[in-house]
Design an enzyme around this catalytic site. Sequence first.
Site, PDB file in Angstrom:
ATOM      1  NE  ARG A 137      -2.024   8.514  -9.608  1.00 55.70           N
ATOM      2  CZ  ARG A 137      -2.719   8.043  -8.573  1.00 55.70           C
ATOM      3  NH1 ARG A 137      -2.103   7.557  -7.514  1.00 55.70           N
ATOM      4  NH2 ARG A 137      -4.040   8.035  -8.593  1.00 55.70           N
TER       5      ARG A 137
ATOM      6  CD  GLU B 179      -3.057   1.002   0.495  1.00 55.75           C
ATOM      7  OE1 GLU B 179      -2.501   1.704  -0.375  1.00 55.75           O
ATOM      8  OE2 GLU B 179      -4.209   1.212   0.870  1.00 55.75           O
TER       9      GLU B 179
ATOM     10  CG  ASP C 142      -5.348   8.247   6.486  1.00 56.10           C
ATOM     11  OD1 ASP C 142      -4.913   8.698   7.549  1.00 56.10           O
ATOM     12  OD2 ASP C 142      -6.134   8.882   5.759  1.00 56.10           O
TER      13      ASP C 142
HETATM   14  P1  5GP Z   1      -7.386   4.348   4.746  1.00 52.71           P
HETATM   15  O1  5GP Z   1      -8.422   3.351   4.306  1.00 52.71           O
HETATM   16  O2  5GP Z   1      -6.222   3.723   5.489  1.00 52.71           O
HETATM   17  O3  5GP Z   1      -7.976   5.494   5.483  1.00 52.71           O
HETATM   18  O4  5GP Z   1      -6.886   5.043   3.443  1.00 52.71           O
HETATM   19  C1  5GP Z   1      -5.952   4.543   2.693  1.00 52.71           C
HETATM   20  C2  5GP Z   1      -5.878   5.255   1.353  1.00 52.71           C
HETATM   21  O5  5GP Z   1      -6.210   6.644   1.407  1.00 52.71           O
HETATM   22  C3  5GP Z   1      -4.451   5.229   0.903  1.00 52.71           C
HETATM   23  O6  5GP Z   1      -4.182   4.037   0.229  1.00 52.71           O
HETATM   24  C4  5GP Z   1      -4.360   6.420   0.005  1.00 52.71           C
HETATM   25  O7  5GP Z   1      -4.764   6.044  -1.285  1.00 52.71           O
HETATM   26  C5  5GP Z   1      -5.358   7.394   0.598  1.00 52.71           C
HETATM   27  N1  5GP Z   1      -4.646   8.383   1.413  1.00 52.71           N
HETATM   28  C6  5GP Z   1      -4.593   8.474   2.758  1.00 52.71           C
HETATM   29  N2  5GP Z   1      -3.828   9.502   3.146  1.00 52.71           N
HETATM   30  C7  5GP Z   1      -3.374  10.067   2.011  1.00 52.71           C
HETATM   31  C8  5GP Z   1      -2.508  11.177   1.755  1.00 52.71           C
HETATM   32  O8  5GP Z   1      -1.964  11.866   2.622  1.00 52.71           O
HETATM   33  N3  5GP Z   1      -2.264  11.447   0.435  1.00 52.71           N
HETATM   34  C9  5GP Z   1      -2.801  10.735  -0.582  1.00 52.71           C
HETATM   35  N4  5GP Z   1      -2.485  11.098  -1.813  1.00 52.71           N
HETATM   36  N5  5GP Z   1      -3.619   9.684  -0.367  1.00 52.71           N
HETATM   37  C10 5GP Z   1      -3.905   9.365   0.917  1.00 52.71           C
HETATM   38 MG    MG Z   2      -4.175   3.631  -1.772  1.00 48.94          MG
END
Ligand code: 5GP
Ligand code: MG
Length: 177
Positions: free
Chosen positions: A164, A98, A102
């Site tokens: 990206r 991943e 987050d």
């Molecule tokens: P989670 O389900 O853990 O909340 O989110 C995971 C996904 O959210 C990550 O794989 C990513 O795609 C997106 N994400 C979370 N934080 C960030 C960030 O600071 N920047 C970006 N570009 N994507 C994020």
């Molecule tokens: Mg992601």
Amino acid sequence: MEFEKIASVLISKEDIEKRVAELGAQISKDYEGKEPLFVGVLKGCFIFMADLMRNVTVDCSMDFMTVSSYEGTSSTGAVKITKDLNQDICGKDIIIVEDILDSGVTLKFLESYLMVRKPNSIRIATLADKPARRKTDIKADYACFEIPDAFVVGYGLDYNQKYRNLPYLGILNPELI
Ligand code: 5GP
Ligand code: MG
């Protein structure tokens, strides 16, 4: 700064390179005699996964999944699989790759989703870990960097599909989001 919306560099190209090499070496050690299957979560993983795999010295293979849970900079909370694996993972040693861990909602879902198919093991490798925003009990087995609660882009990570291509992890100027 050459990209107008980037407020600062959080992690430099050189630091990423060094840390990804360390992680690759650790994985190579941990998986000696095994043949892990790297499962990348598109699209954010693509640069990290490419660099990580080039630092892995055991036989391995790779596949990708696409899940969507995020729009803009805030989570919708819902996880949807839009591209699944097209191979049997029964008995395999899976390493999910991943970009960012987050809230953990995505990986928690993905882990249970794949677990049903009876792999031998599932571990998680992430470029960045944002523990401040965690909502689930998921933990990364391999994490390159622990980062603060800021929205980062670059090295595969986007903001509305842009940035990206940055070779470093940068913080977006919040006023411009
Ligand atoms: P989670 O389900 O853990 O909340 O989110 C995971 C996904 O959210 C990550 O794989 C990513 O795609 C997106 N994400 C979370 N934080 C960030 C960030 O600071 N920047 C970006 N570009 N994507 C994020
Ligand atoms: Mg992601």
